[in-house]
Structure formats: C-alpha cells, structure tokens
Write an enzyme that holds these catalytic residues in place. Structure first.
Site, PDB file in Angstrom:
ATOM      1  N   GLY A   1      23.822 -16.014  31.372  1.00  0.00           N
ATOM      2  CA  GLY A   1      23.720 -16.326  32.925  1.00  0.00           C
ATOM      3  C   GLY A   1      22.176 -17.139  33.270  1.00  0.00           C
ATOM      4  O   GLY A   1      22.055 -17.557  34.240  1.00  0.00           O
ATOM      5  N   LYS A   2      21.292 -16.650  32.426  1.00  0.00           N
ATOM      6  CA  LYS A   2      19.884 -17.162  32.680  1.00  0.00           C
ATOM      7  C   LYS A   2      19.456 -18.433  32.576  1.00  0.00           C
ATOM      8  O   LYS A   2      20.394 -19.420  32.097  1.00  0.00           O
ATOM      9  CB  LYS A   2      18.958 -16.411  31.778  1.00  0.00           C
ATOM     10  CG  LYS A   2      18.865 -14.931  32.027  1.00  0.00           C
ATOM     11  CD  LYS A   2      18.281 -14.453  33.260  1.00  0.00           C
ATOM     12  CE  LYS A   2      17.899 -13.230  33.390  1.00  0.00           C
ATOM     13  NZ  LYS A   2      19.043 -12.115  33.391  1.00  0.00           N
TER      14      LYS A   2
END
Length: 365
Positions: A184-185
């Site tokens: 999710g970065k």
C-alpha cells in the site's frame, strides 16, 4: 464503497509490464537478490539522491539493519517520535537499545526539533526522525543538533518515497534512510520489501553484509547477520513501478489539492502543506475531536477510511517498560485521538472523491 486504497486498479494499468518482469525472474531463477534487485537498487539510489541503496525484506528490517550498521546496541539510546507506526520503536528495541521519545510539532505531526536537545544523554547515539504520512520532518535543525552532539541521523522514510525537503529528496539527507515497499505504500511491492539508502560506503557495506548472514563471501561470516534479503520478484516489480512513481506522486498531490480546496474547513482540520517541503500524501489525514463519530458516518456514506495511528507508541502496552504515561506527549496524544485518513491513491477518480467530499460536507458533528 469508495476504497481507502485500490491496488487492483493500479495493477491493471501496468499489468503487461509487471507480468513480463515477473516471468523474467522466473526464467532466470534469480529468486533472491540477483540482477533485478541490483538494477532496482541502482534506480532507487539515484532517485533518492543517495550513492547506495540496499534492498531488504521489509521496512522494519531496513530500520533494524540501519541501526545495527550504525553501531547501535545494548545500553544506547535513540531519540524518535511516539507518533509513528510501532516498527520505528521496535527496530530500536531489536538492537537492545532504548527508544527515547519527544513530542511532535502539532502542525506537521513530525518530531519537534526544539525538543530534541533536552532528551539527549551520554547514552544517546542517534536521532530517528519519521517522515510521517509523506510529510518530511524538519531536517536542517535535526542535522545541526546531531552534528553538534556527534550523533547519527537515520531517516524513517517508510511513508515518504519522493518527498523533498528544501529541494533534497528524503533518503539522501541523513546518514542513512529506511524505506518500506509494503504493497500500500507510494512505491509498493507485490509482497514485502524495504531498502536502506546512504551516501556512506561503509554503512552500505555493513547493511549488505547484515542482510545476508554477515557475509561478503558465501559461508564466510564476518558479522552476526540475518536473512533479510529482498526477493528477485519484488525487485523486478519495483523496477517497473519506478517508471511511474513521479506520475503517481503528482496524482496524489493533485488529489490532495482538490481535497484542500473542497473539504469543509469549518468542520475538519486539514493537513498542512509546509513551505519548502514536498508532501507526497501517502496518507491524507484530517482531524476532528469527534473522529470516531466521523468515521462511522463516512462508513455509512460508503467511504472507507483508516486511522494512522490510534495509540501513540509510548502508550502501547508492548512498551510499558519504558515508563511513559498519558500526558507525557500531549500533541502526539491529541493527534492520535483526532486523525482520520481519507481515501488516497493515484487512481482515485473525481467522482469517487466527490462522494468523500459530499459526505464530509453533510456531516453534522
């Protein structure tokens, strides 16, 4: 439901390139480290303005290895912020050192440099600022304090790929910096991944050894190391994504600007853009004293949200032995009670964002 993050949509936009890169690793059979990881390391170091980048297994292992490479160990202290993900403090604890917290600046939510010197003791060895939510910490005074007291600076840049401070990319400002490539970065792998960046060749050498059982030559172990190596497939995926990171970053910044312009400022406190800092909006967090009620209302309106983070580290039961109590860091505690993260990802559509904005406009606290 408007998703908080949408990894599937991003994959569809680069599917052919990703599949080709992954198949290339499968055909080469270089599953751990290898040419794909080495190529990504070179790209990422250049992107951060650093001489070296070392791919590792997670962002947490990046922090752990950076601290070990810096010589941090039992009896030492590392100054950091309590308003962060627990991995920041846990990595310090892994080395046998003690995390020492100072409060945050209430505007940026990053560590307050004005409070650091009072926390320095003869045992202090490093300062570990966190670039929170994509907002760089105030690095110039932190570096000045560190140099004055002969301390190292290790950046926790897990949420700040591409962020800038006075036209310098995070990752090349301190003595070392640590990144996470959790999916999710802003730059996410398809699995776990992390990296340490540095301009110091000896730190780079030690991290490379420590990630691979303390070796420079197989079966000759000069250090007590770890199995913290990056997988070849993750290096290949990240190499593809490097082609898009600036476009994705600018998309995030445009979404943030639209939130800034259209969200009701009389109802929620918006994140602040600070002069000479490039915020990359890994998280777009608004604040309100009735945060939990707002989150429940948005959920009922079909908007997914997150809380980053509901309990500051000094109040986590896992670190109770440090002896901190409620009230020790009031700004961090207030932020933990108020922040609410809204949907933010490069592929966020205006129609999706409009649903978020309309919901917040209609909320009656």
């Amino acid at each position: 439901m408007i998703p908080f993050v949408d990894l599937k949509t991003q994959y569809q936009t680069i599917k052919d390139e990703i599949n080709s890169a992954v198949i290339g690793v499968l055909e080469s059979s270089q599953f751990v480290l290898g040419t794909s990881v080495a190529a990504f390391e070179e790209q990422f170091a250049a992107y951060c303005g650093a001489a070296h980048a070392m791919g590792v297994s997670t962002g947490t292992s990046a922090l752990h290895l950076a601290l070990l490479a810096a010589g941090i160990g039992p009896g030492d202290e590392v100054i950091t912020t309590p308003f962060t993900f627990i991995a920041t403090a846990s990595a310090i604890d892994y080395t046998g050192a003690k995390p020492v917290f100072v409060d945050i600046d209430p505007v940026s939510l990053t560590i307050d440099p004005a409070l650091i010197e009072a926390a320095i003791t003869p045992r202090t060895k490093a300062i570990l600022p966190v670039h929170l939510y994509g907002q760089p910490a105030d690095m110039d005074p932190i570096i000045a304090i560190a140099r004055k007291h002969h301390l190292l600076v290790i950046e926790d840049a897990a949420q700040a790929h591409g962020a800038e401070y006075h036209d310098r990319r995070v990752g090349g400002i301190g003595d070392m910096a640590c990144f996470s490539f959790y999916p999710g970065k802003n730059l996410g792998a398809y699995g776990e991944g992390g990296a340490v960046t540095s301009n110091n060749p000896e730190f780079a050498r030690r991290v490379r050894m420590l990630r691979d059982w303390g070796t420079e030559r197989r079966y000759y172990h000069d250090l007590k190391g770890f199995n913290y190596r990056m997988e070849g497939i993750q290096g290949a995926v990240l190499g593809v994504k490097m082609r898009y990171i600036e476009d994705w970053t600018e998309a995030r910044r445009q979404h943030a600007a639209r939130y800034d312009a259209l969200l009701p400022k009389n109802k929620v406190l918006l994140p602040q853009a600070i002069t000479c800092r490039r915020h990359v909006y890994h998280i777009y967090a608004v604040r309100h004293a009735q945060r939990d009620g707002l989150q429940s209302y948005l959920h009922d309106c079909g908007v997914a949200t997150g809380i980053h983070y509901p309990i500051p580290v000094h109040l986590q039961r896992a670190f109770a032995e440090l002896g901190y109590k409620a009230g020790d860091f009031p700004y961090a505690e207030q932020a933990a009670n108020e922040v609410l993260s809204l949907p933010m990802f490069p592929e966020l559509q205006k129609c999706q964002q409009d649903v978020v904005i309309a919901a917040l406009q209609s909320w009656q606290p």
